[in-house]
Write an enzyme that holds these catalytic residues in place. Structure first.
Site, PDB file in Angstrom:
ATOM      1  N   CYS A 213      59.654  24.499  56.172  1.00  0.00           N
ATOM      2  CA  CYS A 213      58.312  23.831  56.237  1.00  0.00           C
ATOM      3  C   CYS A 213      58.134  23.113  54.778  1.00  0.00           C
ATOM      4  O   CYS A 213      57.581  21.893  55.070  1.00  0.00           O
ATOM      5  CB  CYS A 213      57.332  24.918  55.894  1.00  0.00           C
ATOM      6  SG  CYS A 213      57.492  26.217  54.672  1.00  0.00           S
ATOM      7  N   GLY A 272      66.228  25.903  49.313  1.00  0.00           N
ATOM      8  CA  GLY A 272      67.299  24.785  49.618  1.00  0.00           C
ATOM      9  C   GLY A 272      66.629  23.435  50.175  1.00  0.00           C
ATOM     10  O   GLY A 272      67.389  22.634  50.748  1.00  0.00           O
TER      11      GLY A 272
END
Length: 396
Positions: A213, A272
């Site tokens: 997201c 990440g």
């Protein structure tokens, strides 16, 4: 032609995936129903930098199964339900909770509100959504799921567990033709962000990832910044709502910070997302990094990006670049908000990213700070539907 509001309904009871809400934020846009059907169809050729693929013709709806009926799985179904003339047909759900829980949690949602649909169990092996029967199965081993018997074309992998080729490949072994992972993929799984690199989609790949997201929020406006001003390097912090991977009260967790009570703490943790931007914008490899701060809110997050750019600029010029992209190649993906809003105002926003224009800063003439809001559940799930549409419209 009917018009739908591509924005956020304001009242709590309206946060329900409604297909016909007239309430909207000050920065909301109205798109035609054809444009809302899919980001693929709003401007297929405009996505990405290479001119894009052409939308194919899907003669019959593709059969879709959802593996894992959690936050993203249920949001995905609501988003799909709100689309007209979708090339997708959800016919199965795999979830260990069973029919009663699947039905109840789809209908009643603490974040989205009550689903504006007739949802109920249909016997002991299915649920009914506005009269549509969706089979519910329960097996923790994807290779044993009845995808071949059901003729499943696409699996939406929403467990967060089967994110590599070996794990997601079990759906292929079970008879599915394609898998879309609703999380960052591991290994060499191709990653696509709608509006950024989705024009590079290859139908030859059986397993693809929709990224995270946060990457879906970050990548579109990073793309604009890099194209217009040239990114040298930068760092990102996402102030992110807590998720199911944290503990409600202090308890064991492999991440000692996530082991602490989610509703009582600001929890620094890894993400990440910044590095993953390089998976969809390869020229930015090694230029971005970041962290996450998990905070005591159930939904909506905000990215704070600071980058050094090669072209001298100022805040108004940066915002102008975002506004231009929001009306052109990133229409429906990126928005610009000029109002002094807070996180709850972005709940159920269909956009991947909303630039908070009043918070854009430029230090000197080459250090740019951008703040962008995103609904980390609803907005992301809209992009999963869009990516599935891309797969469907390129079906061979």
């Amino acid at each position: 032609m009917a018009s739908v509001t591509f924005s956020v309904p304001k009242g709590f009871t309206e946060f329900s995936g409604l297909r016909s809400s007239s309430a909207s934020l000050p920065f909301g846009k109205k798109l035609s129903s054809d444009e809302f059907v899919s980001i693929v169809s709003f401007q297929t050729s405009a996505m990405g930098s290479s001119g894009g693929y052409r939308k194919g013709v899907t003669e019959a709806k593709l059969k879709v199964a959802i593996n894992g009926f959690g936050r993203i799985g249920r949001n995905f179904l609501r988003c799909w339900h709100g689309r007209k003339d979708s090339p997708l047909d959800i016919i199965a759900i795999n979830d260990t909770g069973g029919v009663k829980q699947a039905s109840h949690l789809l209908k009643y949602d603490s974040t989205l509100g009550i689903f504006d649909a007739d949802v109920k169990p249909s016997g002991e092996t299915a649920i009914s959504v506005d009269g549509k029967i969706i089979q519910v199965v329960s097996n923790r081993n994807p290779s044993l799921l009845p995808w071949k018997e059901l003729g499943i074309d696409i699996v939406i992998e929403g467990t967060g567990v089967f994110v590599d080729r070996e794990g997601a490949g079990k759906h292929i072994e079970a008879g599915a033709k394609k898998v879309i992972i609703t999380a960052p993929g591991k290994g060499d799984i191709p990653t696509y962000v709608v509006g950024v690199n989705a024009d590079a989609y290859s139908h030859d790949e059986p397993i693809i990832s929709n990224a995270s997201c946060t990457t879906n929020c970050l990548a579109p406006f990073v793309k604009v910044l890099d194209q217009k001003f040239g990114i040298i390097k930068g760092t990102m912090t996402t102030t992110h709502s807590y998720t199911g991977d944290q503990r409600l009260l202090d308890a064991s967790h492999r991440d000692l910070r996530r082991a602490r009570a989610a509703a009582l703490n600001i929890v620094p943790t890894s993400t990440g997302a910044a590095k993953a931007v390089a998976l969809v914008l390869p020229n930015l490899k090694g230029k971005l990094n970041g962290i996450a701060l998990r905070v005591p809110t159930p939904n909506v997050s905000v990215v704070d990006l600071v980058v050094q750019v090669s072209k001298k600029t100022f805040a108004e010029e940066v915002n102008a670049a975002f506004r231009d992209s929001a009306e052109k190649e990133l229409k429906g993906i990126l928005d610009v908000c000029d109002e002094p809003l807070v996180s709850v105002d972005f709940r159920c926003s269909d956009f991947s990213t909303t630039i908070d224009s009043s918070l854009t800063m430029v230090m000197g003439d080459d250090m740019v700070k951008v703040i962008a809001w995103y609904d980390n559940e609803w907005g992301y799930s809209q992009r999963v539907v869009d990516l599935a549409d891309i797969v469907a419209n390129n079906w061979k």
